[in-house]
Design an enzyme around this catalytic site. Structure first.
Site, PDB file in Angstrom:
ATOM      1  N   GLU A  45      -9.369  -0.546  -2.273  1.00  0.00           N
ATOM      2  CA  GLU A  45      -9.022   0.836  -1.887  1.00  0.00           C
ATOM      3  C   GLU A  45      -8.958   1.734  -3.114  1.00  0.00           C
ATOM      4  OE1 GLU A  45      -5.525  -0.220   0.350  1.00  0.00           O
ATOM      5  OE2 GLU A  45      -6.807  -1.203   1.824  1.00  0.00           O
TER       6      GLU A  45
ATOM      7  N   GLU B   6     -11.004 -10.696  -2.008  1.00  0.00           N
ATOM      8  CA  GLU B   6     -10.752  -9.944  -0.778  1.00  0.00           C
ATOM      9  C   GLU B   6     -12.052  -9.338  -0.253  1.00  0.00           C
ATOM     10  OE1 GLU B   6      -6.427  -8.642  -0.464  1.00  0.00           O
ATOM     11  OE2 GLU B   6      -7.430  -7.092  -1.615  1.00  0.00           O
TER      12      GLU B   6
ATOM     13  N   LYS C 202       0.857  -1.203   0.000  1.00  0.00           N
ATOM     14  CA  LYS C 202       0.000   0.000   0.000  1.00  0.00           C
ATOM     15  C   LYS C 202       0.892   1.252   0.000  1.00  0.00           C
ATOM     16  CE  LYS C 202      -3.399  -2.701   2.461  1.00  0.00           C
ATOM     17  NZ  LYS C 202      -4.764  -2.719   2.933  1.00  0.00           N
TER      18      LYS C 202
HETATM   19  C1  PEP Z   1      -4.783  -6.006   1.215  1.00  0.00           C
HETATM   20  O1  PEP Z   1      -4.210  -4.949   1.307  1.00  0.00           O
HETATM   21  O2  PEP Z   1      -5.070  -6.462   0.114  1.00  0.00           O
HETATM   22  C2  PEP Z   1      -5.116  -6.727   2.448  1.00  0.00           C
HETATM   23  C3  PEP Z   1      -5.715  -7.890   2.366  1.00  0.00           C
HETATM   24  O3  PEP Z   1      -4.768  -6.128   3.620  1.00  0.00           O
HETATM   25  P1  PEP Z   1      -4.715  -6.834   5.067  1.00  0.00           P
HETATM   26  O4  PEP Z   1      -3.943  -8.106   4.911  1.00  0.00           O
HETATM   27  O5  PEP Z   1      -4.005  -5.832   5.939  1.00  0.00           O
HETATM   28  O6  PEP Z   1      -6.115  -7.077   5.503  1.00  0.00           O
END
Ligand code: PEP
Length: 249
Positions: A96, A166, A11
């Site tokens: 995001e 996700e 990120k």
């Molecule tokens: C991501 O950024 O895709 C993610 C899954 O973050 P996290 O592992 O912090 O939940």
């Protein structure tokens, strides 16, 4: 047999200098040739990350890419800028980016097509909100995201793609989907790919789970039949990422 792929999504974290230090720290910890290991880092850190990762099993990926070749798109990164420095993977359509930067299924599709045109493997993100899960529309929603993302993508290209399932409610929240919840959706994604293409394509495509993956839950998630690894945010910035990559040891 699909090879697992475990990718870190850094990120907007770490300066270029900090990137080199972190890669040097993590390099020995993520040495596991049985899985593909990818660090997706901010654009400005790609070149130093490549240098730092040289000679290791780490591939460096980008977190985003634009769908035009070049021109008046201030602030964007073109695909040939990535390939010129050896980038092999790019995250496309992370939630995001959809939430804060107005990405849609249509722009995701354009970016996916452009990535394939340049020989870059897209890590295509999809996922539902908590409200959608509670409404019982998760599978319908994900199927729609997948169908649009793969419009005009050939079967040969699709076979090489990576999909990251996700659930938005699990990203950065510490709330992980149970391995059964994650498997249910990943299996549905594979069936959707079989419908769009054929069984052979569905068998080859790799599907990751992402959402608060950590050293404790990785092995159970990655043991599921349709989960071929993970996309990891927070834990990819820590030595813990080494335990996630070595989930099978
Ligand atoms: C991501 O950024 O895709 C993610 C899954 O973050 P996290 O592992 O912090 O939940």
């Amino acid at each position: 047999m699909r090879k697992k792929i475990i990718a870190g999504n850094w990120k907007m974290n770490k300066t270029p200098g900090e990137t080199v230090a972190l890669i040097n720290e993590l390099k020995p910890l993520v040495a596991n040739d049985e899985v593909d290991v990818v660090f997706c880092v901010p654009a400005i850190s790609i070149i130093p990350a490549m240098e730092a990762a040289k000679g290791s099993n780490i591939s460096i990926g980008a977190e985003n890419m634009y769908f035009e070749e070049s021109g008046a798109y201030t602030g964007e990164i073109a695909p040939n800028m990535l390939t010129d420095v050896g980038v092999k993977y790019v995250i496309i359509g992370h939630s995001e980016r959809r939430e804060y930067f107005a990405e849609t299924d249509e722009t995701v599709n354009k970016k996916v097509l452009k990535a394939f045109e340049h020989g870059i493997t897209p890590i295509i993100c999809c996922g539902e909100t908590l409200t959608q899960r509670e409404q019982g529309i998760t599978i319908d929603w994900i199927r729609q995201q997948i169908k649009v993302a793969f419009l005009n993508v050939t079967a040969e290209q699709a076979k090489t793609a990576v999909i990251a399932y996700e659930p938005i409610w699990a990203i950065g929240t510490g709330k992980t989907a149970t391995s059964d919840q994650a498997e249910e959706v990943c299996a549905a994604i594979r069936s959707c790919i079989a419908e769009i293409y054929d069984d052979a394509t569905a068998e080859e495509i790799r599907i990751q789970y992402g959402g608060s993956v950590n050293a404790k839950n990785a092995a159970e998630l990655f043991a599921k039949a349709d989960i071929d690894g993970g996309l990891v945010g927070g834990a990819s910035l820590k030595p813990e990422f080494g335990n996630i990559v070595n989930y099978n040891k």
